[in-house]
Design an enzyme around this catalytic site. Structure first.
Site, mmCIF file in Angstrom:
data_model
loop_
_atom_site.group_PDB
_atom_site.id
_atom_site.type_symbol
_atom_site.label_atom_id
_atom_site.label_comp_id
_atom_site.label_asym_id
_atom_site.label_seq_id
_atom_site.Cartn_x
_atom_site.Cartn_y
_atom_site.Cartn_z
ATOM 1 N N LYS A 1 0.850 -1.183 0.000
ATOM 2 C CA LYS A 1 0.000 0.000 0.000
ATOM 3 C C LYS A 1 0.887 1.234 0.000
ATOM 4 O O LYS A 1 2.040 1.223 0.449
ATOM 5 C CB LYS A 1 -0.937 0.022 1.215
ATOM 6 C CG LYS A 1 -0.248 0.005 2.606
ATOM 7 C CD LYS A 1 0.231 1.343 3.097
ATOM 8 C CE LYS A 1 0.823 1.240 4.510
ATOM 9 N NZ LYS A 1 1.523 2.487 4.935
ATOM 10 N N ASP B 1 -2.913 -1.440 10.223
ATOM 11 C CA ASP B 1 -3.081 -1.448 8.764
ATOM 12 C C ASP B 1 -3.803 -2.690 8.249
ATOM 13 O O ASP B 1 -4.267 -2.705 7.101
ATOM 14 C CB ASP B 1 -1.718 -1.360 8.063
ATOM 15 C CG ASP B 1 -1.087 0.014 8.171
ATOM 16 O OD1 ASP B 1 -1.786 0.959 8.598
ATOM 17 O OD2 ASP B 1 0.100 0.147 7.831
#
Length: 292
Positions: A12, A142
Protein backbone atom coordinates in the site's frame (compact mmCIF):
# COMPACT_ATOMS: atom_id res chain seq x y z
CA UNK A 1 -5.09 -32.05 1.41
CA UNK A 2 -6.47 -28.82 -0.04
CA UNK A 3 -4.17 -25.92 -0.92
CA UNK A 4 -4.40 -22.32 -2.08
CA UNK A 5 -1.37 -21.02 -3.95
CA UNK A 6 -0.12 -17.75 -5.43
CA UNK A 7 -2.14 -15.50 -3.14
CA UNK A 8 -1.03 -11.87 -3.56
CA UNK A 9 -0.30 -9.64 -0.58
CA UNK A 10 -0.06 -6.25 -2.27
CA UNK A 11 1.77 -3.21 -0.93
CA UNK A 12 0.00 0.00 0.00
CA UNK A 13 0.93 3.64 -0.39
CA UNK A 14 -0.24 6.45 1.84
CA UNK A 15 -1.18 9.15 -0.67
CA UNK A 16 -1.09 11.58 2.26
CA UNK A 17 -0.80 11.04 6.02
CA UNK A 18 -1.87 13.68 8.52
CA UNK A 19 -1.45 13.43 12.30
CA UNK A 20 -4.37 15.25 13.91
CA UNK A 21 -3.74 14.54 17.57
CA UNK A 22 -2.92 11.96 20.19
CA UNK A 23 -5.28 9.94 22.37
CA UNK A 24 -4.89 9.46 26.10
CA UNK A 25 -3.70 5.88 25.49
CA UNK A 26 -0.81 7.13 23.33
CA UNK A 27 -2.26 6.17 19.95
CA UNK A 28 -2.13 8.88 17.33
CA UNK A 29 -5.19 10.18 15.50
CA UNK A 30 -4.55 9.97 11.78
CA UNK A 31 -6.13 10.74 8.46
CA UNK A 32 -4.84 9.12 5.29
CA UNK A 33 -5.76 7.68 1.93
CA UNK A 34 -4.58 4.11 1.45
CA UNK A 35 -3.85 3.01 -2.12
CA UNK A 36 -3.24 -0.63 -3.08
CA UNK A 37 -0.63 -1.26 -5.78
CA UNK A 38 0.17 -4.33 -7.89
CA UNK A 39 3.52 -5.14 -6.28
CA UNK A 40 3.93 -7.23 -3.16
CA UNK A 41 4.54 -10.57 -1.53
CA UNK A 42 2.98 -13.88 -2.60
CA UNK A 43 1.80 -16.55 -0.17
CA UNK A 44 0.99 -20.25 -0.55
CA UNK A 45 -1.13 -22.34 1.83
CA UNK A 46 -1.35 -26.13 2.13
CA UNK A 47 -3.60 -27.76 4.74
CA UNK A 48 -2.00 -30.38 6.98
CA UNK A 49 -3.40 -33.55 8.52
CA UNK A 50 -2.74 -32.21 12.02
CA UNK A 51 -3.44 -28.83 13.69
CA UNK A 52 0.02 -27.24 13.43
CA UNK A 53 0.46 -23.78 11.88
CA UNK A 54 3.92 -23.72 10.26
CA UNK A 55 5.82 -21.22 8.13
CA UNK A 56 7.96 -23.26 5.80
CA UNK A 57 9.95 -20.27 4.49
CA UNK A 58 12.72 -18.58 6.46
CA UNK A 59 12.29 -14.80 6.71
CA UNK A 60 15.44 -12.96 7.77
CA UNK A 61 15.02 -11.17 11.08
CA UNK A 62 11.51 -12.50 11.73
CA UNK A 63 11.25 -15.57 14.00
CA UNK A 64 8.35 -17.79 13.00
CA UNK A 65 6.23 -17.32 16.12
CA UNK A 66 6.62 -13.51 15.95
CA UNK A 67 5.57 -13.34 12.31
CA UNK A 68 2.22 -11.61 11.77
CA UNK A 69 1.39 -14.36 9.28
CA UNK A 70 1.57 -17.04 11.99
CA UNK A 71 -0.09 -14.87 14.62
CA UNK A 72 -2.98 -14.12 12.27
CA UNK A 73 -3.42 -17.80 11.41
CA UNK A 74 -3.41 -18.82 15.07
CA UNK A 75 -5.91 -16.08 15.90
CA UNK A 76 -8.31 -17.27 13.21
CA UNK A 77 -7.83 -20.91 14.19
CA UNK A 78 -8.77 -20.05 17.78
CA UNK A 79 -11.80 -18.05 16.58
CA UNK A 80 -13.01 -21.00 14.51
CA UNK A 81 -12.62 -23.28 17.55
CA UNK A 82 -14.59 -20.81 19.67
CA UNK A 83 -17.41 -20.64 17.12
CA UNK A 84 -17.67 -24.29 16.15
CA UNK A 85 -16.09 -26.25 18.97
CA UNK A 86 -13.80 -27.93 16.43
CA UNK A 87 -10.17 -27.04 15.69
CA UNK A 88 -9.56 -26.56 11.95
CA UNK A 89 -6.62 -28.35 10.32
CA UNK A 90 -3.13 -26.93 10.46
CA UNK A 91 -1.46 -25.31 7.50
CA UNK A 92 1.98 -24.97 5.94
CA UNK A 93 2.56 -21.39 4.80
CA UNK A 94 5.22 -20.41 2.27
CA UNK A 95 6.01 -16.84 1.30
CA UNK A 96 7.80 -15.22 -1.62
CA UNK A 97 9.00 -12.07 0.13
CA UNK A 98 9.51 -8.96 -2.01
CA UNK A 99 8.51 -6.07 0.24
CA UNK A 100 11.19 -4.65 2.56
CA UNK A 101 10.71 -4.45 6.31
CA UNK A 102 10.43 -0.95 7.72
CA UNK A 103 9.52 0.40 4.32
CA UNK A 104 6.10 1.93 5.02
CA UNK A 105 4.50 -0.36 2.43
CA UNK A 106 2.52 -2.45 4.91
CA UNK A 107 4.22 -5.71 3.97
CA UNK A 108 3.72 -7.59 7.24
CA UNK A 109 0.16 -6.33 7.62
CA UNK A 110 -0.69 -7.27 4.04
CA UNK A 111 0.74 -10.76 4.56
CA UNK A 112 -1.41 -11.16 7.68
CA UNK A 113 -4.53 -9.89 5.90
CA UNK A 114 -4.04 -12.23 2.95
CA UNK A 115 -3.57 -15.07 5.43
CA UNK A 116 -6.83 -14.27 7.22
CA UNK A 117 -8.74 -14.10 3.91
CA UNK A 118 -7.14 -17.24 2.48
CA UNK A 119 -7.60 -19.38 5.60
CA UNK A 120 -11.15 -18.13 6.13
CA UNK A 121 -11.79 -19.55 2.65
CA UNK A 122 -9.80 -22.78 3.04
CA UNK A 123 -11.31 -23.55 6.45
CA UNK A 124 -14.79 -22.50 5.26
CA UNK A 125 -14.93 -20.47 8.47
CA UNK A 126 -17.58 -18.10 7.16
CA UNK A 127 -16.36 -14.91 8.80
CA UNK A 128 -17.52 -11.75 7.06
CA UNK A 129 -15.16 -9.06 5.79
CA UNK A 130 -16.06 -6.89 8.80
CA UNK A 131 -15.44 -9.74 11.24
CA UNK A 132 -12.02 -10.44 9.73
CA UNK A 133 -11.16 -6.72 9.91
CA UNK A 134 -12.04 -6.65 13.61
CA UNK A 135 -10.07 -9.85 14.22
CA UNK A 136 -6.97 -8.45 12.55
CA UNK A 137 -6.99 -4.97 14.12
CA UNK A 138 -5.27 -5.95 17.42
CA UNK A 139 -2.36 -7.36 15.39
CA UNK A 140 -1.79 -4.17 13.40
CA UNK A 141 -3.65 -0.97 12.53
CA UNK A 142 -3.08 -1.45 8.76
CA UNK A 143 -4.47 -4.99 8.59
CA UNK A 144 -8.15 -3.94 8.39
CA UNK A 145 -7.39 -1.82 5.31
CA UNK A 146 -6.01 -4.75 3.33
CA UNK A 147 -9.10 -6.80 4.20
CA UNK A 148 -11.31 -3.79 3.35
CA UNK A 149 -9.66 -4.29 0.00
CA UNK A 150 -10.08 -1.01 -1.88
CA UNK A 151 -8.80 2.54 -1.95
CA UNK A 152 -9.83 4.04 1.37
CA UNK A 153 -10.03 7.30 3.27
CA UNK A 154 -9.06 6.24 6.78
CA UNK A 155 -9.35 7.98 10.15
CA UNK A 156 -8.89 7.28 13.84
CA UNK A 157 -5.90 4.99 14.28
CA UNK A 158 -6.58 3.85 10.71
CA UNK A 159 -9.50 1.52 11.36
CA UNK A 160 -12.41 3.79 10.32
CA UNK A 161 -12.57 3.61 6.51
CA UNK A 162 -14.67 4.85 3.63
CA UNK A 163 -14.13 3.97 -0.03
CA UNK A 164 -12.74 6.82 -2.12
CA UNK A 165 -11.57 7.30 -5.67
CA UNK A 166 -7.92 8.06 -6.36
CA UNK A 167 -5.89 8.61 -9.55
CA UNK A 168 -5.66 5.68 -11.96
CA UNK A 169 -1.91 5.97 -12.45
CA UNK A 170 1.45 4.29 -12.16
CA UNK A 171 3.93 4.82 -9.34
CA UNK A 172 7.69 4.73 -9.14
CA UNK A 173 8.86 3.50 -5.73
CA UNK A 174 12.39 3.72 -4.33
CA UNK A 175 13.71 1.68 -1.41
CA UNK A 176 16.42 3.89 0.16
CA UNK A 177 18.14 0.93 1.84
CA UNK A 178 17.30 1.74 5.46
CA UNK A 179 14.73 0.22 7.81
CA UNK A 180 12.67 2.84 9.64
CA UNK A 181 11.13 1.70 12.96
CA UNK A 182 7.58 3.06 13.12
CA UNK A 183 7.68 3.58 16.89
CA UNK A 184 10.78 5.76 16.62
CA UNK A 185 8.99 8.15 14.27
CA UNK A 186 5.78 8.39 16.28
CA UNK A 187 7.69 8.91 19.56
CA UNK A 188 9.78 11.78 18.25
CA UNK A 189 9.39 15.11 20.03
CA UNK A 190 9.70 16.76 16.63
CA UNK A 191 6.57 15.10 15.21
CA UNK A 192 3.81 17.57 14.32
CA UNK A 193 0.53 16.34 15.78
CA UNK A 194 -1.83 19.22 15.05
CA UNK A 195 -2.67 19.10 11.34
CA UNK A 196 -6.31 20.25 11.04
CA UNK A 197 -8.76 17.45 10.25
CA UNK A 198 -10.28 17.29 6.79
CA UNK A 199 -13.37 15.61 5.36
CA UNK A 200 -13.36 13.08 2.55
CA UNK A 201 -14.78 15.57 0.06
CA UNK A 202 -11.74 17.83 0.59
CA UNK A 203 -9.59 15.09 -0.93
CA UNK A 204 -12.05 14.23 -3.70
CA UNK A 205 -12.62 17.87 -4.69
CA UNK A 206 -8.88 18.49 -4.84
CA UNK A 207 -8.37 15.61 -7.26
CA UNK A 208 -11.25 16.76 -9.48
CA UNK A 209 -9.63 20.19 -9.84
CA UNK A 210 -6.14 18.85 -10.54
CA UNK A 211 -4.95 18.62 -14.13
CA UNK A 212 -1.71 16.82 -13.18
CA UNK A 213 -0.67 14.27 -10.57
CA UNK A 214 0.37 16.56 -7.72
CA UNK A 215 -0.58 14.80 -4.51
CA UNK A 216 -2.96 16.07 -1.85
CA UNK A 217 -1.71 17.24 1.53
CA UNK A 218 1.53 15.89 2.96
CA UNK A 219 3.02 13.14 5.11
CA UNK A 220 3.50 14.54 8.61
CA UNK A 221 5.93 11.72 9.44
CA UNK A 222 8.27 12.62 6.59
CA UNK A 223 10.02 15.52 8.31
CA UNK A 224 11.00 13.35 11.27
CA UNK A 225 12.07 10.39 9.13
CA UNK A 226 14.23 12.47 6.81
CA UNK A 227 16.02 14.04 9.79
CA UNK A 228 16.73 10.68 11.40
CA UNK A 229 17.46 8.78 8.18
CA UNK A 230 19.28 10.91 5.56
CA UNK A 231 18.96 8.27 2.79
CA UNK A 232 15.19 8.87 2.85
CA UNK A 233 15.72 12.60 2.31
CA UNK A 234 18.18 11.87 -0.50
CA UNK A 235 15.71 9.59 -2.30
CA UNK A 236 12.90 12.15 -2.03
CA UNK A 237 15.14 14.90 -3.37
CA UNK A 238 16.21 12.77 -6.34
CA UNK A 239 12.71 11.54 -7.20
CA UNK A 240 11.24 15.05 -6.91
CA UNK A 241 12.78 15.85 -10.30
CA UNK A 242 10.09 13.59 -11.83
CA UNK A 243 7.01 14.47 -9.81
CA UNK A 244 5.53 15.09 -6.37
CA UNK A 245 7.81 12.73 -4.45
CA UNK A 246 6.94 11.84 -0.88
CA UNK A 247 7.38 9.13 1.71
CA UNK A 248 4.79 6.43 2.37
CA UNK A 249 3.72 5.53 5.90
CA UNK A 250 6.44 6.00 8.48
CA UNK A 251 9.07 5.30 5.80
CA UNK A 252 11.48 4.41 4.42
CA UNK A 253 10.13 3.98 0.87
CA UNK A 254 9.38 7.02 -1.27
CA UNK A 255 7.19 7.30 -4.35
CA UNK A 256 5.79 9.57 -6.98
CA UNK A 257 2.87 9.19 -9.36
CA UNK A 258 3.40 9.15 -13.13
CA UNK A 259 0.89 9.05 -15.93
CA UNK A 260 1.88 5.84 -17.69
CA UNK A 261 4.03 2.73 -17.57
CA UNK A 262 6.25 4.28 -20.24
CA UNK A 263 6.93 7.25 -17.97
CA UNK A 264 7.65 4.92 -15.05
CA UNK A 265 10.16 2.98 -17.15
CA UNK A 266 11.87 6.23 -18.17
CA UNK A 267 12.35 7.20 -14.53
CA UNK A 268 13.59 3.74 -13.56
CA UNK A 269 16.31 3.85 -16.20
CA UNK A 270 17.84 6.81 -14.37
CA UNK A 271 17.65 5.56 -10.78
CA UNK A 272 21.10 5.39 -9.14
CA UNK A 273 22.36 1.82 -8.76
CA UNK A 274 22.63 2.14 -4.96
CA UNK A 275 18.83 2.00 -4.65
CA UNK A 276 16.26 -0.70 -5.35
CA UNK A 277 13.45 0.83 -7.42
CA UNK A 278 10.37 -0.52 -9.15
CA UNK A 279 7.10 0.48 -10.81
CA UNK A 280 3.58 -0.42 -9.80
CA UNK A 281 0.04 0.20 -11.02
CA UNK A 282 -2.69 1.51 -8.75
CA UNK A 283 -5.25 -1.18 -7.85
CA UNK A 284 -8.95 -0.53 -7.30
CA UNK A 285 -9.54 -3.85 -5.53
CA UNK A 286 -7.53 -6.39 -3.58
CA UNK A 287 -6.60 -9.29 -5.90
CA UNK A 288 -8.26 -11.90 -3.65
CA UNK A 289 -11.26 -9.80 -2.58
CA UNK A 290 -13.51 -12.34 -4.29
CA UNK A 291 -12.68 -14.92 -1.59
CA UNK A 292 -14.95 -13.04 0.80
Amino acid sequence: MQSLNNCPAPAKLNLFLHVNGRRADGYHLLQTVFQLIDHGDTLHYALRDDHVIHRVTDVAGVPEQQDLIIRAALLLQAEVLRRTGALPPGVDIAIDKRLPMGGGLGGGSSDAATTLMALNHLWQAGLTREELMALGLPLGADIPFFIFGQTAFAEGVGEAMQPVRAPDCWYVVIEPGVEVPTAKIFCSEHLTRDTPPIIITDFSSYLEKQTGLKGYGKNDLQQVATQLFPPVAEAIEWLAAYGDARMTGSGACVFCAVGSEVEADAVLRNVPAKWVAWKAKALDKHPIASLL
